[in-house]
Motif scaffolding. Sequence first.
Motif, mmCIF file in Angstrom:
data_model
loop_
_atom_site.group_PDB
_atom_site.id
_atom_site.type_symbol
_atom_site.label_atom_id
_atom_site.label_comp_id
_atom_site.label_asym_id
_atom_site.label_seq_id
_atom_site.Cartn_x
_atom_site.Cartn_y
_atom_site.Cartn_z
ATOM 1 N N SER A 136 8.328 8.031 -3.191
ATOM 2 C CA SER A 136 8.300 6.941 -4.171
ATOM 3 C C SER A 136 9.137 5.756 -3.699
ATOM 4 N N PHE A 137 10.328 6.037 -3.178
ATOM 5 C CA PHE A 137 11.211 4.982 -2.679
ATOM 6 C C PHE A 137 10.540 4.206 -1.547
ATOM 7 N N LYS A 138 9.961 4.920 -0.600
ATOM 8 C CA LYS A 138 9.346 4.269 0.552
ATOM 9 C C LYS A 138 8.133 3.433 0.137
ATOM 10 N N TYR A 139 7.326 3.989 -0.747
ATOM 11 C CA TYR A 139 6.116 3.275 -1.175
ATOM 12 C C TYR A 139 6.474 2.012 -1.959
ATOM 13 N N LYS A 140 7.402 2.126 -2.911
ATOM 14 C CA LYS A 140 7.777 0.968 -3.736
ATOM 15 C C LYS A 140 8.401 -0.137 -2.887
ATOM 16 N N CYS A 141 9.295 0.247 -1.968
ATOM 17 C CA CYS A 141 9.933 -0.760 -1.106
ATOM 18 C C CYS A 141 8.913 -1.444 -0.205
ATOM 19 N N THR A 142 7.940 -0.677 0.279
ATOM 20 C CA THR A 142 6.902 -1.255 1.138
ATOM 21 C C THR A 142 6.030 -2.228 0.365
ATOM 22 N N VAL A 143 5.679 -1.856 -0.878
ATOM 23 C CA VAL A 143 4.877 -2.745 -1.727
ATOM 24 C C VAL A 143 5.644 -4.029 -2.032
ATOM 25 N N TRP A 144 6.939 -3.910 -2.387
ATOM 26 C CA TRP A 144 7.748 -5.089 -2.703
ATOM 27 C C TRP A 144 7.957 -5.980 -1.485
ATOM 28 N N ASN A 145 7.868 -5.397 -0.305
ATOM 29 C CA ASN A 145 8.064 -6.174 0.915
ATOM 30 C C ASN A 145 6.953 -7.216 1.114
ATOM 31 N N ILE A 146 5.779 -6.948 0.564
ATOM 32 C CA ILE A 146 4.638 -7.865 0.736
ATOM 33 C C ILE A 146 4.893 -9.223 0.077
ATOM 34 N N PRO A 147 5.237 -9.283 -1.237
ATOM 35 C CA PRO A 147 5.515 -10.607 -1.820
ATOM 36 C C PRO A 147 6.760 -11.272 -1.235
ATOM 37 N N PHE A 148 7.777 -10.462 -0.848
ATOM 38 C CA PHE A 148 8.988 -11.037 -0.236
ATOM 39 C C PHE A 148 8.641 -11.817 1.029
ATOM 40 N N THR A 149 7.866 -11.171 1.904
ATOM 41 C CA THR A 149 7.530 -11.821 3.174
ATOM 42 C C THR A 149 6.609 -13.022 2.955
ATOM 43 N N LEU A 150 5.725 -12.946 1.969
ATOM 44 C CA LEU A 150 4.853 -14.087 1.656
ATOM 45 C C LEU A 150 5.678 -15.295 1.210
ATOM 46 N N LEU A 151 6.658 -15.049 0.348
ATOM 47 C CA LEU A 151 7.518 -16.142 -0.123
ATOM 48 C C LEU A 151 8.304 -16.762 1.027
ATOM 49 N N LEU A 152 8.859 -15.905 1.890
ATOM 50 C CA LEU A 152 9.660 -16.408 3.010
ATOM 51 C C LEU A 152 8.795 -17.142 4.034
ATOM 52 N N TYR A 153 7.586 -16.663 4.227
ATOM 53 C CA TYR A 153 6.705 -17.266 5.235
ATOM 54 C C TYR A 153 6.168 -18.625 4.783
ATOM 55 N N LEU A 169 16.201 -5.007 4.456
ATOM 56 C CA LEU A 169 15.484 -4.183 5.435
ATOM 57 C C LEU A 169 16.416 -3.176 6.103
ATOM 58 N N THR A 170 17.659 -3.574 6.372
ATOM 59 C CA THR A 170 18.631 -2.655 6.960
ATOM 60 C C THR A 170 18.888 -1.484 6.022
ATOM 61 N N TYR A 171 19.099 -1.796 4.733
ATOM 62 C CA TYR A 171 19.286 -0.745 3.727
ATOM 63 C C TYR A 171 18.058 0.166 3.659
#
Length: 366
Positions: A136-153, A169-171
């Motif tokens: 659950s932790f890995k899946y949720k963090c991976t899903v949240w990573n998508i909008p984060f990277t879109l905003l930064l890009y 990402l380090t955490y």
Amino acid sequence: MEEILKQINEDWSECSTDQEKIESSFDKLIKEKRADLFYSESDVKKKAEKQKKRLRSCVAMIESVEKAGSSNEELIKDLQEKKLKIKHYIKKLDVINKQTLNTGGKFVELFLGKESSAVLVGDDSKKFNFKKEYESFKYKCTVWNIPFTLLLYFFIQSRAIDTLYQLYLTYFYLTLALRENILAVNGSNIKAWWIRHHYLSIFLVITMLTWPETAFYQAYRPYFLLYALYASIVQVLQYKYQKERLYVRTAIGKSNMMDVANSDSSQVVVESSLALVFLLPFIFIGQIFQVYNAYKLFDWGLLHPESFGGITVEWQVYANGLLFLILALGNFVTTTEVLVKKVKRVKKRKQEKAALAKASEEKKIE
């Protein structure tokens, strides 16, 4: 007043007696039961290692007979069945060895100390819940990573926000590495490369954290974010597929409850031609992306530093390039190994079916 004092004395006497009983029971549990557990598990580990050596010796003898060849098909079939059972026994012994009181490896020792035990003591539900929390932790963090990277890009150009993202990402990778080591010693199917992959990812993100905001950093930033976005999308797709496959494999007894739904390109298990057509192109494109990132960094640092105004090339340029190259090669080799094993298994099944069909035809003729 006297009645109250009398009641207090009686309660105190009972409490003191019960306290001594509780402490005595706890001391007995700790000193005797856990000591017995330690010696019992040590004995089991020694017997398991001895048994594995005997089983491997049996496999070697069977393989020597197979190489020599025999016209007795029933004998060959019997030996093949024995060989499959022996390999199944060896896997069971590996699970037993993992579930004894191990520390969880050097990485866990580094953060939790040498005396810590990474084995989850208790009933199987505790281990299963730990595995579910990990997924659950890995899946949720991976899903949240998508909008984060879109905003930064597309929208945010800030070194301070980049730093927060890199700390996140380090955490993320550090937590994954710790939990995966613990899962591995509790009987999970996590491969060694998967854990090493996350070690390398930690180093990669740390190099990004220490990279000053130079022309090289600004040029590389969109490549890194675009790769992170692509990798997250592919991992979500793989997780969905692997979770369904794991449910089926567990139901038919091919996987145990501690096996995890993998989402890393190096861990893909292709079970059908449809999955092969759909998943593998995305996986290999991701590996090509890693090679391209490494190429761009080495090209800037070694061949065309003058295009950045002749400034000094930071060590992070070479470090990131090398890490991306190692990740790409490791993923490609491991994915290829998985595919080769799959092809061999399919080929072997076809040969066994053909041999059985031939034997049944010969019996009909007789």
